[in-house]
Scaffold this active site. Structure first.
Site, short mmCIF file in Angstrom:
data_model
loop_
_atom_site.label_atom_id
_atom_site.label_comp_id
_atom_site.label_asym_id
_atom_site.label_seq_id
_atom_site.Cartn_x
_atom_site.Cartn_y
_atom_site.Cartn_z
N ARG A 90 12.78 -9.14 -2.23
CA ARG A 90 11.46 -8.35 -2.22
C ARG A 90 10.31 -8.76 -1.08
NH1 ARG A 90 10.21 -8.38 -8.45
NH2 ARG A 90 11.29 -10.38 -8.12
N LYS A 184 4.55 5.32 -8.81
CA LYS A 184 4.27 4.14 -8.97
C LYS A 184 3.16 3.49 -8.19
CE LYS A 184 6.69 -0.09 -8.76
NZ LYS A 184 7.90 -0.95 -9.23
C1 R5P Z 1 10.22 -2.95 -6.99
O1 R5P Z 1 9.73 -2.04 -6.13
C2 R5P Z 1 11.45 -2.93 -7.76
O2 R5P Z 1 12.17 -1.92 -7.34
C3 R5P Z 1 10.91 -3.17 -9.41
O3 R5P Z 1 10.52 -1.93 -9.58
C4 R5P Z 1 10.19 -4.20 -9.53
O4 R5P Z 1 10.72 -5.43 -9.12
C5 R5P Z 1 10.01 -4.34 -11.04
O5 R5P Z 1 9.01 -5.47 -11.21
P1 R5P Z 1 8.11 -5.44 -12.56
O6 R5P Z 1 9.59 -5.36 -13.53
O7 R5P Z 1 7.70 -6.68 -12.59
O8 R5P Z 1 7.55 -4.24 -12.76
#
Ligand code: R5P
Length: 282
Positions: A90, A184
């Protein structure tokens, strides 16, 4: 094909009989340094597949991978590599000045080794896979199989953000179901804001599909939004279930009816095995 691993032994155990496992051992010296040794069966082998997932403790799993690769190179063994969960993926760009782009750095280090074939699975961003000159495999068809068997009511497959739209589409197409995504905005490491879209999920079951569930913040918010819209069951799943700290409680509190994912990272929810993907490639 001969196959070996330190962090993905559970996945290896689910492979069919065409795969012969070479045991690899890991120990720690009193000063904390790691030590890797293969079973002596390694001495007659010409080619091998390493399946090594780089989940927590990431740095230990990375060093194990490097030691395995280098020991196998010393024995002139051809190496193929599948990294089910790629650590640091990431951090795929420089978000702030002067910081390291650790996902790309790790990929470049892996690329320095002479490896026959390299694969990631549902990588967060293809930039990372490309930096190691690898290919990316998808667990979405396996997730679609899993969801199909649940006989959901008029299922809608939803991506919690734009980043996973393609993944949700693969699942929905295979299930012949509708799909959409939510909007989001990430406020901080564990806080996200999700705005609803005009998705009609009233009286229907929804599966939210992503690449990673980390703190569970994204899924929890998505679930709250969907439940407010009269959705029946909301299931939450991802290829990689990091499930950091209280992610499970967070999801339950938000009203999630089920959690699913693959064994790229072992957890009590990792019901789907990526062994099937390994079998298809090798
Ligand atoms: C980020 O863009 C990924 O696709 C996931 O949505 C993210 O890593 C999820 O993280 P969390 O569970 O901490 O919200």
């Amino acid at each position: 094909m001969y196959v070996t691993s330190l962090s993905s032994k559970d996945t290896l155990r689910k492979l069919d009989g065409d795969f012969k496992q070479i045991e690899c051992y890991f120990e720690r010296f009193p000063d904390g340094e790691g030590y890797v040794r293969f079973d002596e069966k390694i001495k007659n082998i010409k080619e091998i597949l390493i399946v090594q997932s780089l989940y927590y403790p990431q740095d230990e799993h990375i060093m194990q991978l490097f030691f395995m690769i280098d020991a196998l190179k010393d024995l002139n063994i051809k190496i193929n590599l599948i990294i089910p969960y790629m650590a640091y993926a990431r951090q795929d760009k420089r978000f702030k000045d002067w910081e390291s782009v650790s996902g790309i750095s790790l990929a470049k280090m892996i690329d320095k080794f002479d490896i026959e074939s390299k694969y990631t699975v549902d990588i967060h961003d293809m930039k990372v896979t490309k930096a190691m000159k690898g290919e990316n495999l998808s667990a979405m068809p396996l997730i679609a199989d899993y969801l199909t068997n649940l006989n959901l009511k008029e299922p809608v497959i939803i991506s919690p953000d734009k980043g996973s739209v393609e993944r949700a589409k693969i699942v929905a197409d295979q299930m012949d179901a509708e799909f959409d995504h939510l909007e989001k905005t990430r406020i901080s490491g564990d806080i996200v804001e999700i705005r609803p879209k005009e998705i009609n999920t009233k009286g229907r079951d929804v599966a939210i599909v992503d690449d990673i569930i980390s703190t569970g913040g994204t899924m929890a918010k998505a679930c709250e939004v969907l439940k407010r819209k009269g959705t029946l069951k909301v299931l939450s799943g991802a290829t990689h279930l990091l499930m950091i700290s209280n992610a499970e409680e967070r999801l339950i509190k938000a009203g999630i009816d089920g959690i699913f994912g693959t064994d790229s990272i072992p957890s009590k929810f990792s019901e789907i095995t990526i062994a099937k993907i390994v079998e298809e490639v090798f």
